[in-house]
Write an enzyme that holds these catalytic residues in place. Structure first.
Site, mmCIF file in Angstrom:
data_model
loop_
_atom_site.group_PDB
_atom_site.id
_atom_site.type_symbol
_atom_site.label_atom_id
_atom_site.label_comp_id
_atom_site.label_asym_id
_atom_site.label_seq_id
_atom_site.Cartn_x
_atom_site.Cartn_y
_atom_site.Cartn_z
ATOM 1 N N PHE A 276 1.188 -6.467 11.331
ATOM 2 C CA PHE A 276 0.750 -7.011 10.039
ATOM 3 C C PHE A 276 -0.250 -6.090 9.333
ATOM 4 C CE2 PHE A 276 2.659 -11.210 9.483
ATOM 5 C CZ PHE A 276 3.343 -11.272 10.683
ATOM 6 N N GLY A 284 5.400 -12.385 1.238
ATOM 7 C CA GLY A 284 6.017 -13.439 0.434
ATOM 8 C C GLY A 284 6.421 -14.546 1.384
ATOM 9 N N CYS A 287 5.574 -19.707 3.388
ATOM 10 C CA CYS A 287 4.398 -20.229 4.101
ATOM 11 C C CYS A 287 3.054 -19.648 3.673
ATOM 12 C CB CYS A 287 4.590 -20.039 5.600
ATOM 13 S SG CYS A 287 5.897 -21.097 6.239
ATOM 14 N N ARG A 354 12.079 -17.819 -0.984
ATOM 15 C CA ARG A 354 10.902 -18.521 -1.484
ATOM 16 C C ARG A 354 9.731 -17.542 -1.619
ATOM 17 N NH1 ARG A 354 11.199 -23.813 2.370
ATOM 18 N NH2 ARG A 354 11.988 -22.283 3.857
#
Ligand SMILES: NC(=O)c1ccc[n+]([C@@H]2O[C@H](COP(=O)([O-])OP(=O)(O)OC[C@H]3O[C@@H](n4cnc5c(N)ncnc54)[C@H](O)[C@@H]3O)[C@@H](O)[C@H]2O)c1
Length: 481
Positions: A276, A284, A287, A354
């Protein structure tokens, strides 16, 4: 054990499949009849690697079925998972309408034949354990006024940490299981349910081998409130880590350093960890943004302004728009130009769109008068269906998207994009400009292939050093406990 899962989305379907794979008897309930019909036929409405195989195995082991009606399913269930969506409202708050309906329906379908645990797997704001308990009770009171006192249940929180694209491995071999409850017997029932997973007693599927050395999965037992907070804290931290990498990338660009080298250098520090830390277009998905906004909202209700989380969101938003700025620096005018987007899904391995960076990019480019072509190996069908007004020209390959385009933006780092013949692609473009939104390509190789390459936080001067300096890959992560 007998398990009901409410919600046949990413989380519910995977949870149900894993539980049945462990030998439990599972029913997954969803109000969406089309989804249920598909799943009942053995088809999967979502793209998730190996899910069709796991569902097939799950059917043969404990057994899994899909239906719309909750009452029959619940009659024999010991554990009921709630895995419905909790999307954001316009003010950032979590929309709890589906959760409330599910809790109320559970109450209405309850009887007094056994003690049941209602487990919240959906990501819900702190306090929702209490809300679910109150709504289940209300459902019981309305449906069985005379039997209310004989119906026994408890509410637990068991947040889900799977990540789309790797959901099955995340669920079969998780880093930890978090169980939040208020009573010992609730923990006991859930530990019985999770024993095969905790002790890794199940035979690993051939398509998802067990990581070497994994013998036990740690279980953290907490209060309901702490379990609810753990989920928000985990997502906030992961998103902050990426925004931090992007903040460093923006400074690296200015001082002439390479963020890839800098992140490799800090990632090897065991206190930081290498994952990360990729700079680029930012995160994106359904969550991170939703959960940070919900946590900001909760903090606000208690009079606290969570400034670090505000910055995490702000950096991420700016990062997406930086791609447009980089295109403008190269092309000056975007009106009338053709921009090709490689990748639409918010990340590789999923068809989920999403809060995908591709959508904001496409919208902005179209508003600015550019033509937008796009190719994604998996998510184009979902994009057409969910965003019918997005005036994008869908292409059948990266090559077709690049043809006659003035710039290429690498949005999603799908494996097939790593293998592209960049020289071949550069030759068919009107202008061979590459904005590498995931720092996927070696800038020197991209330049040799004929591209004018721009990454995020990597200047060509530093990049040429990078190609000469071997960055050691991080050592194998050894699981303990
Ligand atoms: N997707 C992820 O990667 C992920 C990871 C961890 C946690 N979560 C959390 O898990 C929850 C579910 O996420 P998802 O991505 O699976 O959502 P999703 O939108 O894919 O699925 C939710 C499903 O619930 C169904 N549903 C809604 N109301 C219902 C009701 N009353 N009865 C029965 N079914 C109902 C919907 O039809 C839908 O199929 C969310 O709170 C999310 O934040 C998601």
């Amino acid at each position: 054990m007998r398990v009901t899962v409410i919600g046949a989305g990413y989380v519910g379907t995977v949870t149900g499949a894993c539980m049945a794979y462990f030998g439990h008897v599972v029913t997954v309930v969803d109000t969406d009849g089309a989804k249920v019909a598909k799943l009942a036929k053995g088809e999967t409405p979502i793209y998730e690697p190996h899910l069709p195989e796991l569902l097939k195995d799950a059917k043969a082991r404990g057994g899994i079925d899909f239906r719309c009606d909750l009452s029959d399913a619940l009659a024999e269930s010991d554990v009921i998972f709630i895995a419905v969506g909790t999307p954001p409202l316009a003010n950032g708050e979590a929309n709890l309408a589906d959760l409330e309906a599910a809790a109320h329906n559970i109450g209405a379908a309850m009887d007094s034949t056994r003690f049941r645990v209602v487990v919240n797997k959906s990501t819900v704001p702190v306090g929702c354990g209490n809300l679910v308990e109150a709504l289940v009770r209300e459902g019981i009171r309305e449906a069985h006024p005379s039997a209310e006192s004989t119906i026994r249940f408890a509410v637990a929180s068991n947040p889900e940490f799977l990540s789309e694209g790797n959901a099955l491995a995340d669920s079969l071999y998780p880093d930890r299981i978090v169980l939040g409850a208020e009573e010992q017997r609730t923990f006991e029932l859930l530990q019985q349910l999770y024993r095969p997973l905790m002790e890794q007693q199940f035979e690993a599927p051939a398509y998802l081998p067990r990581p070497s050395g994994l013998e036990r999965v740690p279980v953290i037992t907490t209060t309901l409130t702490s379990a609810e907070m753990i989920k928000y804290a985990a997502n906030s931290f992961l998103a902050t880590k990426i925004s931090f990498a992007n903040e460093m990338a923006n400074i690296c660009e200015r001082v002439g350093a390479s963020v890839k080298e800098v992140m490799a250098g800090i990632g090897l520090d065991s206190r930081i960890g290498a994952r990360f830390l990729n700079a680029g277009l930012g995160w994106g998905g359904s969550c991170f943004g939703k959960d940070i906004n919900a946590l900001l909202h909760t903090a606000g209700e208690y009079g606290y302004r969570a400034r670090l989380l505000e910055a995490t969101l702000e950096i991420n938003r700016a990062q997406r728009l930086l791609a447009i700025q980089k295109l403008q620096e190269k092309l000056f005018i975007l009106k009338g130009r053709t921009i090709a987007l490689l990748g639409l899904a918010f990340k590789p391995g999923t068809d989920d769109l999403r809060d995908a960076p591709s959508l904001l990019l496409a919208e902005r480019l179209l508003q600015m008068g550019a033509r937008v072509k796009a190719y994604d190996p998996v998510a184009m069908g979902a994009c057409r269906q969910q965003h019918p007004d997005l005036n994008v020209q869908y292409c059948s390959s990266a090559f077709e998207a690049a043809q006659d385009a003035h710039a290429l933006v690498l949005v999603t780092e799908w494996e097939e994009f790593r293998q592209l013949d960049l020289a071949h692609i550069a030759r068919v473009m009107a202008r061979a400009i590459l904005v590498d939104g995931r720092n996927l390509y070696d800038p020197v190789a991209a330049r040799q292939a004929g591209f004018d390459h721009t990454g995020f936080g990597i200047l060509l001067r530093a990049a040429s050093v990078l190609s000469r300096v071997a960055v050691e890959p991080p050592p194998e992560i050894v699981r303990v406990g």
